[in-house]
Structure formats: structure tokens, C-alpha cells
Design a protein around this motif. Structure first.
Motif, mmCIF file in Angstrom:
data_model
loop_
_atom_site.group_PDB
_atom_site.id
_atom_site.type_symbol
_atom_site.label_atom_id
_atom_site.label_comp_id
_atom_site.label_asym_id
_atom_site.label_seq_id
_atom_site.Cartn_x
_atom_site.Cartn_y
_atom_site.Cartn_z
ATOM 1 N N VAL A 1 0.828 -1.204 0.000
ATOM 2 C CA VAL A 1 0.000 0.000 0.000
ATOM 3 C C VAL A 1 0.865 1.258 0.000
ATOM 4 N N ASP B 1 1.074 4.963 -2.560
ATOM 5 C CA ASP B 1 1.163 6.380 -2.210
ATOM 6 C C ASP B 1 2.437 7.014 -2.759
ATOM 7 N N GLU C 1 -7.553 -1.306 -3.429
ATOM 8 C CA GLU C 1 -8.443 -0.332 -2.803
ATOM 9 C C GLU C 1 -7.726 0.997 -2.539
ATOM 10 N N ARG C 2 -6.450 0.929 -2.214
ATOM 11 C CA ARG C 2 -5.714 2.182 -2.009
ATOM 12 C C ARG C 2 -5.590 2.951 -3.331
ATOM 13 N N GLN D 1 -7.666 2.814 -5.769
ATOM 14 C CA GLN D 1 -8.992 3.372 -6.067
ATOM 15 C C GLN D 1 -9.269 4.611 -5.225
ATOM 16 N N GLU D 2 -8.844 4.570 -3.957
ATOM 17 C CA GLU D 2 -9.007 5.759 -3.106
ATOM 18 C C GLU D 2 -8.252 6.944 -3.685
ATOM 19 N N ARG D 3 -7.096 6.636 -4.270
ATOM 20 C CA ARG D 3 -6.277 7.716 -4.845
ATOM 21 C C ARG D 3 -6.735 8.103 -6.250
ATOM 22 N N GLY D 4 -7.710 7.368 -6.779
ATOM 23 C CA GLY D 4 -8.250 7.682 -8.098
ATOM 24 C C GLY D 4 -7.323 7.335 -9.248
#
Ligand code: 3PG
Length: 211
Positions: A72, A76, A97-98, A100-103
Motif C-alpha cells: 500500500v 502512495d 483499494e488504495r 482506487q481511493e487515490r483515483g
């Protein structure tokens, strides 16, 4: 598919880059752009990856992604450095999922029906088929495409110019990835003319194979 994945699909080729030194990123970017393939997947296999992504992304004329993203925190770091898509060798829910959170579009590895279903369950429609050469190649992808009609595959791993036609002939193949266009030893040796020639050859071949 996202705009970024559409762009990868337009180019049909994803050079998988392993850089030992971030200072090689600039010349490599030049070789990719002048070779006609403004795309790179910089793998998180070396300490230079993050800086190399930054150098390539800062050029502004390359679609830069991060490969071998298995943790993960690498999601970032890659996104902060300018990566616009992420690629993983396997499918890890937390990594997906990370992303996707970051687009940021993410291509997790999937070579079995169960793995493809896992990617679908995470809301994805495009996967890396890795390692393509040993996981059944184009025949396996064609077989998976039967039940998974909307899924796009990016075969990578053990792929070379001689395999391009069989992969690119499949409508479900969005692009083909590999390091053959950007050999690590040539980049390290500063043979950027040689790299540019390999890139240009791959682009010419993929263009000839366009449906
Ligand atoms: C990858 O990370 O996608 C692969 O290592 C690339 O495989 P290749 O070196 O066989 O092209």
C-alpha cells in the motif's frame, strides 16, 4: 476503462522498465519518446524507481505508471511521484483499494478464473495477465475471455516480438507489456540508440498488427 487505460490500449505496448539509477531515467524517456512509444511502467524493484518515475513524469510527454506495486505504501509513493497508473504482479485487495481511493487506475495480475473474478469483485475490468508466457499465453487468455466477456487483459512476462501477433490478435487484449523493448543492461550501459531502435521496432510491429 479509464482515459489512462484507453491511452495504453491505443499504444498497445507497455515497456516494463527496471532502472538501477534514477539518472538513467531522462535518457530513457528520450529514447521512448523518440522511438514513438511515450509510455513507461517503472517497476518498484529498485531503489531508483520513485525518483525515476518523478523524472519521467516531469517531462510531461510520457504516460508513466508504476509496476511491481505490492504494498500500500508503494501506491502512495508512486502516485506522489507522478505515476498515473499502477501495475501489480498479483491481486491484492489492499493495494487495489488504495489505488482506487487515490483515483488511479490499477492493473492487478490475474491468470486464473478465480483471480479474474476477484478483480471483477473489486470493480476492475482490466488485468495484467502475468506471467503470460508460463500461464498459458494467448490460448489461456482466449479461454478466459469466453466467460469474462468485458474483461481486458495486458499479457506481460516472457513476451517478445515473436509473440506479439498472437496476443494482439485477441480483441480482449488491451496492450502487451514487457521489458524486451527496454533491456535493463542496455539502459545501464547507456545504449540509448539501441533502446530507441528496439522501441521503434516494437511500435512498427504493433502498428502492422493493428486490426
Ligand atoms: C513484469 O514485471 O511485468 C515482468 O517482469 C516483465 O516481464 P519480462 O521481463 O519477461 O518482459
Amino acid at each position: 476503462m479509464s482515459d489512462v487505460l484507453d491511452t495504453l490500449a491505443e499504444h498497445r505496448l507497455v515497456p516494463v522498465v527496471v532502472l538501477d539509477e534514477a539518472r538513467d531515467a531522462g535518457p530513457l524517456g528520450e529514447a521512448l519518446v523518440t522511438g514513438g512509444l511515450p509510455v513507461a511502467e517503472v517497476t518498484f524493484r529498485t531503489a531508483a524507481a520513485e525518483d525515476a518515475i518523478r523524472v519521467l513524469a516531469d517531462r510531461g510527454d510520457l504516460l508513466v505508471g508504476a509496476g511491481t506495486v505490492v504494498r500500500v505504501e508503494q501506491v502512495d509513493r508512486a502516485v506522489a511521484a507522478g505515476a498515473r497508473y499502477l501495475v501489480s504482479p498479483g491481486t491484492d485487495r489492499a493495494v487495489v483499494e488504495r489505488a482506487q481511493e487515490r483515483g488511479v487506475p490499477v492493473l492487478p495480475g490475474a491468470v486464473t478464473a478465480t483471480e479474474v473474478q476477484a478483480a471483477l469483485a473489486l470493480g476492475l475490468d482490466t488485468v495484467k495477465f502475468f506471467p503470460a508466457g508460463t500461464a498459458g499465453g494467448s490460448r489461456a487468455i482466449a479461454a478466459l475471455a469466453a466467460p469474462f466477456g468485458g474483461v481486458r487483459f495486458v499479457p506481460t512476462g516472457g513476451v517478445g516480438p515473436a509473440d506479439l501477433d498472437e496476443y494482439l490478435a485477441l480483441p480482449c487484449v488491451a496492450a502487451v507489456g514487457g521489458s524486451w523493448m527496454v533491456p535493463r543492461d542496455r539502459v545501464r550501459a547507456g545504449d540509448l540508440d539501441g533502446v530507441r531502435a528496439l522501441v521503434a521496432d516494437a511500435v512498427a510491429l504493433a502498428t502492422r498488427l493493428r486490426p
